[in-house]
Write an enzyme that holds these catalytic residues in place. Structure first.
Site, PDB file in Angstrom:
ATOM      1  N   ASP A  83      64.062  24.339  67.459  1.00 29.91           N
ATOM      2  CA  ASP A  83      65.756  24.824  67.329  1.00 29.91           C
ATOM      3  C   ASP A  83      64.943  26.958  66.933  1.00 29.91           C
ATOM      4  O   ASP A  83      64.304  27.052  65.922  1.00 29.91           O
ATOM      5  CB  ASP A  83      65.950  24.310  65.877  1.00 29.91           C
ATOM      6  CG  ASP A  83      66.794  22.408  66.333  1.00 29.91           C
ATOM      7  OD1 ASP A  83      67.662  23.085  66.940  1.00 29.91           O
ATOM      8  OD2 ASP A  83      65.528  21.828  65.303  1.00 29.91           O
ATOM      9  N   HIS A 104      72.988  14.864  59.080  1.00 29.03           N
ATOM     10  CA  HIS A 104      71.319  14.668  58.377  1.00 29.03           C
ATOM     11  C   HIS A 104      71.418  13.621  57.395  1.00 29.03           C
ATOM     12  O   HIS A 104      71.247  12.889  57.401  1.00 29.03           O
ATOM     13  CB  HIS A 104      70.718  16.260  58.202  1.00 29.03           C
ATOM     14  CG  HIS A 104      70.339  16.445  58.858  1.00 29.03           C
ATOM     15  ND1 HIS A 104      71.386  17.964  59.019  1.00 29.03           N
ATOM     16  CD2 HIS A 104      69.103  16.764  59.779  1.00 29.03           C
ATOM     17  CE1 HIS A 104      70.481  18.853  60.519  1.00 29.03           C
ATOM     18  NE2 HIS A 104      69.465  17.678  60.385  1.00 29.03           N
ATOM     19  N   ASP A 130      70.909  14.621  69.147  1.00 24.50           N
ATOM     20  CA  ASP A 130      70.484  14.971  67.839  1.00 24.50           C
ATOM     21  C   ASP A 130      69.447  14.281  67.527  1.00 24.50           C
ATOM     22  O   ASP A 130      69.180  12.886  67.533  1.00 24.50           O
ATOM     23  CB  ASP A 130      71.547  15.155  67.188  1.00 24.50           C
ATOM     24  CG  ASP A 130      70.964  16.093  66.232  1.00 24.50           C
ATOM     25  OD1 ASP A 130      69.878  16.781  65.848  1.00 24.50           O
ATOM     26  OD2 ASP A 130      71.920  16.683  65.701  1.00 24.50           O
TER      27      ASP A 130
END
Length: 515
Positions: free
Chosen positions: A74, A187, A257
């Site tokens: 990232d 998350h 993800d």
């Protein structure tokens, strides 16, 4: 499962992207080198893997020497960085670039990011963020988004993708089909975006269509339920992924993800999530950050081997049991190998330091253009100034709160002092611990008040209101997303920076000192 068909085992390796412990200084773990030798498709770097450029490039060279593996990370610019965890990114973030709204600046930043990623030895940048910031109180996207206008977001996404890939680094637009209209950080839990198919088509999907048209090599899925399309999260939904392939025409690699995120690991479970992700149409499964586990099953962490073994065994068992078609696995592996071959062809190009520098200059220009001002702010940093930081928390993707703005303002104002309203808990890149139970401590004086996204945190909002009541002439500096031009109406003097990275800090310091 050591008695699995070797060809099946290799296919299973190819569709996985684990994190791991190790740096260029310590070297990668033995299990990872062995997995790469067996066909591992990708690894994901986090901040704990990165030291200086030379050492990190040496780490990448060892990984690439072990096999045809993609190194991903990232590196969005702005608040989300892995290469600059210690000192902050020199690149402007998406909100800053979107406010400046000059795709040429975005392209210059993307070229610079790509050059830096390649200089460290990586192949795949997990960016740009293609989410439309439809909800300004979004707890995880915010200033990571280019804006609330789908077409503005689309043109900047396209500029980033094209520029980064021209520099030999594959781009991965995220988080399909859109994470901008949520109040839940995936998350931490499962999010739902309950909008009509028409809204999805005219809002969420516009930037992803732009990414596809620009030639994006990869697209990352979101762990979000879109009831208009399916009851399953997008990552696990064949219907949502068919839309990407058939309607948007995407032919590249679909990346998930992280599966350790609680939206998956605490709903369907980690191992089952890996299997269902592949069955739905994902090609490369990101497992997550082993140093900072999100699942919370035993509170421990390791160097990534445990999750990798769990995922590998789950895939081979699912194929053997007939729950995951082998042809689907072979299709996914072929796409990953094609991307690895593309990356290998671009890996040896020399690093252009001039391109790096141009991106830093573009970032500073964008940060100046992004500033919006209400009231008279000239000379704010003259004399003895009391800065007050009312920010309480940052999302998991970004990690700890940045002090770049406060540091820059303090450096320009000798004798100035800083008070933090909320005590900060321990935080690190990739994860933030639970917030401190201590309440706010409001100072008696406040000349400059630093705030994040005003409405994303009720406790921050209450403290800000109390400070404005007590100090109505204080300058409020908003480092997040305001709800609109008339947001924070009680602030007589307001500057919105749309980010708190190093370029934003410099722009603010120049504005408030007139230098």
């Amino acid at each position: 499962m050591t008695d699995v068909d070797p060809d099946l085992r290799r296919l299973a390796h190819t569709v996985l992207m684990p994190g791991f412990g190790g740096t260029g200084r310590s070297g990668p773990p033995a299990w990872l080198l062995a997995a790469i030798g067996e066909g591992l498709g990708s690894v994901c770097w986090f901040g704990h893997n990165v030291t200086d450029r030379a050492e990190t490039a040496a780490l990448a060279a060892r990984l690439h020497a072990a096999g045809d593996v993609l190194v991903a990370l990232d590196e969005e610019g702005g608040t989300v960085t892995r290469l600059h965890v210690a000192d902050g990114s020199p690149h402007a973030g998406a909100a800053t670039l979107g406010r400046a709204d000059d795709p040429a600046l975005t392209a210059a930043v993307a070229r610079s990011v790509a050059q830096e990623v390649r200089a460290h030895g990586a192949d795949l940048v997990l960016g740009p963020v293609a989410d439309v910031n439809a909800d300004p109180a979004n707890p995880v996207i915010g200033v990571r988004s280019y804006g609330a206008d789908p077409h503005l977001v689309g043109r900047h996404v396209a500029a980033f993708v094209a520029a980064a890939q021209a520099e030999g680094v594959a781009a991965c637009a995220k988080h399909y089909p859109g994470h901008g209209d949520t109040r839940t950080d995936t998350h931490a839990g499962l999010a739902v975006v309950d909008v009509s198919p028409e809204t999805l088509r005219t809002r969420e999907l516009v930037p992803f269509a732009a990414a596809v048209a620009a030639g994006a090599r990869a697209i990352m899925t979101a762990h979000i339920v879109f009831p208009a399309l399916d009851d399953a999260p997008a990552t696990l939904s064949p219907a949502v992924l068919r839309l990407l392939r058939e309607d948007l025409g995407f032919t590249g690699v679909v990346v998930s993800d992280a599966i350790d995120m609680r939206a998956i690991s605490r709903t369907v479970g980690f191992a089952e999530g890996v299997v269902r992700t592949l069955a739905a149409g994902v090609d490369l499964v990101c497992l997550g950050n082993p140093g900072m586990p999100l699942r919370g099953e035993d509170g421990g962490s390791d160097d990534g081997e445990r999750d990798f073994r769990t995922a590998l065994d789950a895939i081979t068992a699912a194929v053997t049991e007939g729950r995951l078609p082998r042809a689907r696995l072979a299709q996914a592996a072929a796409r990953v190998r094609d991307l690895a071959a593309w990356s290998a062809r671009h890996r040896t190009a020399p690093v252009d330091e001039a391109v790096l520098a141009a991106g830093h200059e573009a970032s500073e220009a964008a940060a100046r253009l992004a500033l919006t001002v209400r009231g008279d702010v000239a000379g704010t940093l003259a004399g003895s100034v009391h800065l007050v930081d009312v920010r309480r928390r940052r999302n998991i993707a970004s990690g700890k709160l940045s002090d770049h703005v406060a540091d820059a303002l303090l450096a320009r104002a000798p004798g100035a002092r800083l008070t933090r309203v909320f005590a900060r808990g321990e935080a690190t890149e990739g994860r933030v611990t639970e917030e401190s139970a201590a309440g706010p401590v409001l100072p008696e004086a406040a000349d400059v008040i630093l705030v994040g996204t005003p409405h994303a945190d009720p406790e921050q909002a209450k403290a800000l209101d109390a400070l404005i009541d007590a100090h109505p002439d204080a300058l409020v500096v908003c480092l997040g997303w305001p709800a609109g031009p008339d947001d924070l109406p009680r602030a007589r003097r307001l500057v919105c920076a749309y980010g708190d990275a190093r370029p934003n800090a410099k722009a603010l310091a120049e504005l408030l000192t007139g230098a």
